[in-house]
Design a protein around this motif. Sequence first.
Motif, mmCIF file in Angstrom:
data_model
loop_
_atom_site.group_PDB
_atom_site.id
_atom_site.type_symbol
_atom_site.label_atom_id
_atom_site.label_comp_id
_atom_site.label_asym_id
_atom_site.label_seq_id
_atom_site.Cartn_x
_atom_site.Cartn_y
_atom_site.Cartn_z
ATOM 1 N N HIS A 1 100.996 -14.056 -31.292
ATOM 2 C CA HIS A 1 101.787 -15.131 -30.702
ATOM 3 C C HIS A 1 101.278 -15.487 -29.300
ATOM 4 O O HIS A 1 100.713 -14.650 -28.581
ATOM 5 N N MET A 2 101.505 -16.739 -28.934
ATOM 6 C CA MET A 2 101.014 -17.252 -27.654
ATOM 7 C C MET A 2 101.660 -16.536 -26.452
ATOM 8 O O MET A 2 101.076 -16.444 -25.373
ATOM 9 N N PHE A 3 102.861 -15.984 -26.649
ATOM 10 C CA PHE A 3 103.527 -15.361 -25.506
ATOM 11 C C PHE A 3 102.746 -14.139 -25.022
ATOM 12 O O PHE A 3 102.823 -13.748 -23.859
ATOM 13 N N VAL A 4 101.979 -13.526 -25.937
ATOM 14 C CA VAL A 4 101.153 -12.387 -25.548
ATOM 15 C C VAL A 4 100.090 -12.829 -24.550
ATOM 16 O O VAL A 4 99.803 -12.134 -23.567
ATOM 17 N N ASP A 5 99.494 -13.996 -24.806
ATOM 18 C CA ASP A 5 98.518 -14.528 -23.853
ATOM 19 C C ASP A 5 99.163 -14.800 -22.507
ATOM 20 O O ASP A 5 98.566 -14.528 -21.445
ATOM 21 N N LEU A 6 100.375 -15.364 -22.549
ATOM 22 C CA LEU A 6 101.071 -15.626 -21.284
ATOM 23 C C LEU A 6 101.377 -14.321 -20.546
ATOM 24 O O LEU A 6 101.264 -14.233 -19.311
ATOM 25 N N PHE A 7 101.768 -13.300 -21.313
ATOM 26 C CA PHE A 7 102.044 -11.995 -20.716
ATOM 27 C C PHE A 7 100.795 -11.423 -20.052
ATOM 28 O O PHE A 7 100.830 -10.920 -18.928
ATOM 29 N N GLN B 1 98.239 -13.140 -19.033
ATOM 30 C CA GLN B 1 97.897 -13.978 -17.871
ATOM 31 C C GLN B 1 98.709 -13.572 -16.640
ATOM 32 O O GLN B 1 98.191 -13.522 -15.518
ATOM 33 N N GLU B 2 100.000 -13.289 -16.858
ATOM 34 C CA GLU B 2 100.828 -12.830 -15.740
ATOM 35 C C GLU B 2 100.316 -11.502 -15.186
ATOM 36 O O GLU B 2 100.255 -11.292 -13.967
ATOM 37 N N LEU B 3 99.940 -10.599 -16.096
ATOM 38 C CA LEU B 3 99.392 -9.320 -15.641
ATOM 39 C C LEU B 3 98.074 -9.514 -14.900
ATOM 40 O O LEU B 3 97.774 -8.802 -13.935
ATOM 41 N N LYS B 4 97.277 -10.496 -15.345
ATOM 42 C CA LYS B 4 96.022 -10.787 -14.653
ATOM 43 C C LYS B 4 96.295 -11.320 -13.248
ATOM 44 O O LYS B 4 95.594 -10.966 -12.286
ATOM 45 N N ALA B 5 97.344 -12.169 -13.144
ATOM 46 C CA ALA B 5 97.706 -12.686 -11.824
ATOM 47 C C ALA B 5 98.176 -11.548 -10.918
ATOM 48 O O ALA B 5 97.841 -11.498 -9.731
ATOM 49 N N VAL B 6 98.949 -10.632 -11.501
ATOM 50 C CA VAL B 6 99.383 -9.467 -10.719
ATOM 51 C C VAL B 6 98.186 -8.652 -10.262
ATOM 52 O O VAL B 6 98.089 -8.227 -9.105
ATOM 53 N N GLN C 1 100.309 -4.431 -31.410
ATOM 54 C CA GLN C 1 99.001 -3.842 -31.686
ATOM 55 C C GLN C 1 97.929 -4.509 -30.826
ATOM 56 O O GLN C 1 97.011 -3.835 -30.304
ATOM 57 N N TYR C 2 98.014 -5.813 -30.677
ATOM 58 C CA TYR C 2 97.053 -6.515 -29.818
ATOM 59 C C TYR C 2 97.190 -6.052 -28.352
ATOM 60 O O TYR C 2 96.187 -5.842 -27.661
ATOM 61 N N LEU C 3 98.434 -5.905 -27.931
ATOM 62 C CA LEU C 3 98.645 -5.412 -26.565
ATOM 63 C C LEU C 3 98.136 -3.990 -26.409
ATOM 64 O O LEU C 3 97.616 -3.607 -25.339
ATOM 65 N N ARG C 4 98.256 -3.198 -27.462
ATOM 66 C CA ARG C 4 97.776 -1.826 -27.396
ATOM 67 C C ARG C 4 96.280 -1.786 -27.101
ATOM 68 O O ARG C 4 95.799 -0.963 -26.329
ATOM 69 N N ILE C 5 95.553 -2.706 -27.700
ATOM 70 C CA ILE C 5 94.104 -2.729 -27.511
ATOM 71 C C ILE C 5 93.738 -3.337 -26.151
ATOM 72 O O ILE C 5 92.872 -2.834 -25.435
#
Length: 770
Positions: A589-595, A597-602, A709-713
């Motif tokens: 889902h696209m929200f994972v990319d947004l998540f 991106q926020e972590l990248k900004a942090v 699972q995607y976030l895990r990787i």
Amino acid sequence: MTMDDVPLDDKVKRTRDLLSSFYSQDSSQTSVPTNSTSRFATLDTINTTSFDADQYMNLLVQKSNLEGLLQRHVEMAAEIKNLDTDLQMLVYENYNKFISATDTIKRMKNNIVGMEVNMEQLLDKIMSVQSRSDGVNTSLFEKREHIEKLHRTRNLLRKVQFIYDLPTTLGKCIKSEAYGDAVRFYTGAMPIFKAYGDSSFQDCKKASEEVMAVIINKLQDKVSSDSESIQARAEAVMLLKKLDFPVENLKSKLLEKLEQFLEELDLFVEIKVASEDHHESTSQGNETDSISPIHEVPTREFVEAVHAYHVIFPDSEQHLVKLVHDLTTRHFEAAKQQIQEQISSAKLLNRLRFIWTDVLLIDDVLPEAGIQDFAFEAARVALKQYVTSSFSHLLQEISDTLLQIQKDGTGQEHPLKVALEASRNVLLQGSTKVLSDIRHLLDDDLGLVLKLRDILISWVQEGFQSFFRQLNDLLVLLSGKNVSTAQEQFLTERVQADKVPAGLVLVIAELSVFIERDAISRITEEIGSSLSGGGPTFVPAEVRHTFRSAGEKFLLRYINMRSQRISILMKKRLSTPNWIKHKEPREVHMFVDLFLQELKAVGSEVKQVLPHGLTRKHSRTESNGSTSSSRGNTLRDNRTNTNRARSQLLETHLAKLFKQKMEIFTKVDHTQESVVMTIVKLCLKSLQEFVRLHTFNRSGFQQIQLDMQYLRITLKDSAEDEAAVEFLLDEVIVASAERCLDPCPLEPAILDRLVQAKLAKTVDQETAAS
């Protein structure tokens, strides 16, 4: 008992008494009255001239026993022997002096033998001179009387001639404007006019009065003329006063002129100070040079006018005191105005030097005004304002530097790093400048400042203590935490809308750490080296404790702001779809990319501000087991019985909680890895709680599984605590399984294929963007 056995002090005392009694010309000074001796007889009277042996013996027998009498006998025998020895030594020592005195007397007798004859001859000569002098005086007596009479007549004729010529002389004085001479001539002739003005000198008196009437009119015009100096007006009033002219009506006019002169002097001082400041700013000359004599000229004229006014009107002291106090007040008000405009210490010293020069000049002629004490009190207020203004300006500079993050931060590559470095430099350089300015004031020998030296140092130390308290309040205000109603307007004006940038809070947190660890030590050293004296009012330990606590609070504030932003994104993601009717997952889902991106900004923000921490990655061990695999097997084995699968999932989850005992949330350090990891944990924990609020079908559950699972990787390489991240991801999956109607997970092959497709797509997008 010999002389050597007698103590040295007693021997010296005895010798002194012998010499005193030998050379004494007045025996009454050392004698004791008989009645006193008889009444107050003691054993000490043996050394006086009124010594009574019988009475002494009676007293000695009464006070001493036989053994004491024998001891006293031995002592007196020794004393007698010592006295005889001392007397012999005294005679021997003065023998040569007696011989020398005898020879001198003989020589004086021989020299006086022929003196009587010479004195008789001198007396005869003196008598002869006296007789001749008497003869001369007798012969010249008549002529001397005649000469003295002629001299008196000549003086009288001169006076008469002066009286007759007085009207003409006064007229000449009018032409030459020598009004002082005219008044002196007329007052000198007044005794004659009073005696003979109605007879012999009637015409002269009348003509002189007419001329003096003209002079009085001219003096009155001079007092009222704006073109005349105040000193000339005062002199005119003095002359009118000598002529017995009523000058009370001129008192208010002259005072009005003094007030007008005061305004002109005040304007001149402002122009002179401005020119001096411009000269100091454009040259490298000595800033402590003495006041230019050009300034002293109008001031001295004003002081002389005040003195003259005081002499003319002795009862005008109250008005003059108010006048000079008003002058000093105006000077200090101008100084305060410059202080509000961030005047430099050199310009402030220049202003105070002008004021002090005027004060000393006024105090010389009008000590009743107490102008020095008045100036000290005014200087106390001005210097207090200067110290307060210096710290307020420093606080404002720090505030402006931090707020640049929001104003133009987007146009810079590393705005947070620039803002942090700038705020550090402003703090250190501003503190150094404050101390340097105060040191410049204290190093000057200006008496107005020297008297306030100790209290000025105390103000600076108190100012630093208050400054750091206010700085802490400012940082709390800028972070948007605990904002009161009164502060809300300030925050809205300084920060756009009512949004506080998270990066600003992160910079504030690291600035607090810098203050606690580095800045306080430097400032304390500079205070110790720059300022000596005053009270130890600056307490570094208190400031360090305040900013140590503030740094931790601001860092948690930043973490909460970032976590809340991501949590809102996750909540919106979970609240939007209908999970009961969710379709089979096709991609992450696209929200994972947004998540991410926020972590990248942090990550970008913390890299600019925070240092790297110790490299320590906590990976999950095999002993803990694979939650996804175990649950996958459980789910696959129980597809035909949904309720049983859910029950076993719950049992597995509870068993895992008691088995692992994993500490998820630990203390946050001021490092990049610790902050990012804490935000990830908080967001995943929030995601788990959001999942618990919804009910999923099989496809919805599988979508959550795919996303986790995607976030895990993707989080595996960047996570400091990999074990905690995997644990939290498993918790999200377990929570969704618990809320799923048919918790059947995706096949591993399908799950892997979808994750790899997403990873490849992400790589392509990054390549195209670069």
